[in-house]
Design a protein around this motif. Structure first.
Motif, mmCIF file in Angstrom:
data_model
loop_
_atom_site.group_PDB
_atom_site.id
_atom_site.type_symbol
_atom_site.label_atom_id
_atom_site.label_comp_id
_atom_site.label_asym_id
_atom_site.label_seq_id
_atom_site.Cartn_x
_atom_site.Cartn_y
_atom_site.Cartn_z
ATOM 1 N N GLN A 55 0.802 -1.216 0.000
ATOM 2 C CA GLN A 55 0.000 0.000 0.000
ATOM 3 C C GLN A 55 0.840 1.273 0.000
ATOM 4 O O GLN A 55 0.343 2.341 -0.324
ATOM 5 N N SER A 56 2.112 1.178 0.366
ATOM 6 C CA SER A 56 2.967 2.360 0.442
ATOM 7 C C SER A 56 4.354 2.034 -0.087
ATOM 8 O O SER A 56 4.764 0.867 -0.138
ATOM 9 N N ARG A 88 -4.312 0.823 -4.739
ATOM 10 C CA ARG A 88 -5.391 1.625 -4.155
ATOM 11 C C ARG A 88 -5.249 3.120 -4.433
ATOM 12 O O ARG A 88 -5.868 3.942 -3.771
ATOM 13 N N TYR A 89 -4.406 3.478 -5.392
ATOM 14 C CA TYR A 89 -4.257 4.878 -5.759
ATOM 15 C C TYR A 89 -3.791 4.929 -7.198
ATOM 16 O O TYR A 89 -2.799 4.297 -7.561
ATOM 17 N N LYS A 90 -4.512 5.665 -8.032
ATOM 18 C CA LYS A 90 -4.124 5.771 -9.438
ATOM 19 C C LYS A 90 -3.038 6.834 -9.561
ATOM 20 O O LYS A 90 -3.316 8.009 -9.812
ATOM 21 N N ALA A 91 -1.820 6.388 -9.391
ATOM 22 C CA ALA A 91 -0.680 7.295 -9.403
ATOM 23 C C ALA A 91 -0.441 7.868 -10.797
ATOM 24 O O ALA A 91 -0.781 7.258 -11.818
#
Length: 304
Positions: A83-84, A110-113
């Protein structure tokens, strides 16, 4: 051990007991079958390995036990999908400490970078370890594409070696080869496009249905590489209804049912996944049963 990014590398399933613990007995049996078939590496903790449900301790156990089971026969690779950035770096460093031979990296989860954020994420992991790395490029499922321009930057990191090519665009194999030559090894990550990708120049195949059918999978790869396309097509055409079970949100349940049919696993999955039910279960079982009734005879593919 030198990790050569070529050949068939199974993204193996994680086996669970009826009590939802790691089933290392069943897991060992499957790993032995993969080695007997002639695979070129073992990839742990991918989507098919139900990585998102595994604890850190379970992932370490899988690495240690796979190293024990393989006894140096093939490289052992662990997937990273944390997640990170900090969490991903920690997993990478710990994997190197306990003896893994390589890493497969998903983009940030979980993040559209942005392109820049994704590139920096991969760079920071690469700089934290000496292990060779394969980037998993799957914009269909993970909504982030690693473009050729991004790879131009990433390949300045000497340990980024390969891409699991899952864009579903076979012409991307040619684009990568034209731009980077052999600097970036290409492993097809979509079972239903594997033969075509290898013909186009892909160096390997990160396979899913190999978990249940290791010999058939390796035979197709070796036959294509040897130029025996017609013989490879004969097996591939039989295999296609099974391979299509891999391109589904329920790929884990599907492939585990196939493992039951070939005696290489159990149906146990970890919640929130549940075994298939009703008409969908009947449909998948029918595909598997039909395939088992006409399973092809394989040539002596290991000595081509």
């Amino acid at each position: 051990m030198e990790l050569i990014w070529e050949g068939v590398m199974p993204a193996v399933t994680t086996k669970f007991t009826d009590g939802d613990q790691l089933d290392l007995t069943s897991f060992k049996k499957n790993i032995r079958a993969q080695l007997d078939a002639g695979v070129n590496g073992i990839i742990l903790g991918g989507t098919l390995g139900e990585a998102s449900t595994l604890t850190s301790e379970e992932k370490e156990t899988l690495i240690v036990k796979t190293l024990e089971f393989t006894k140096g026969a093939v490289p052992v690779i662990i997937n990273i999908g944390e997640q990170s950035t900090e969490g991903a770096v920690a997993v990478a460093q710990r994997a190197e400490e306990i003896g893994a031979h390589g890493l497969m990296l998903l983009p940030p989860m979980r993040y559209k970078a942005t392109d820049h954020e994704t590139t920096v994420y991969f760079q920071e992991i690469a700089r934290s370890t000496s292990l060779p790395i394969m980037i998993y490029n799957n914009p269909v499922d993970y909504k982030i594409e690693v473009t050729l321009d991004m790879f131009e930057i990433l390949l300045k990191e000497s340990n980024i070696k390969a891409v699991k090519e899952s864009t579903r665009d076979i012409s991307n194999v040619t684009r990568i080869k034209n731009r980077f030559g052999d600097r970036l090894k290409i492993l097809c990550g979509v079972d239903t496009l594997a033969l075509e990708s290898i013909v186009a120049g892909a160096d390997g195949w990160v396979a899913g249905l190999v978990a249940a059918y290791p010999a058939e999978t390796v035979a197709i790869y070796e036959l294509v590489k040897a130029g025996e396309i017609e013989e490879a097509l004969r097996i591939y055409r039989w295999f296609m209804p099974l391979l299509e079970l891999d391109i589904s949100p329920q790929l884990v349940q599907n492939i585990k049912l196939a493992e039951v049919a070939t005696g290489l696993g159990t149906e146990n999955v970890r919640p929130p996944r549940l075994p298939l039910q009703g008409e969908e279960r009947k449909r998948v079982l029918t595909i598997i049963e039909k395939a088992m009734l006409c399973r092809p005879r394989l040539p002596e593919y290991k000595n081509l």
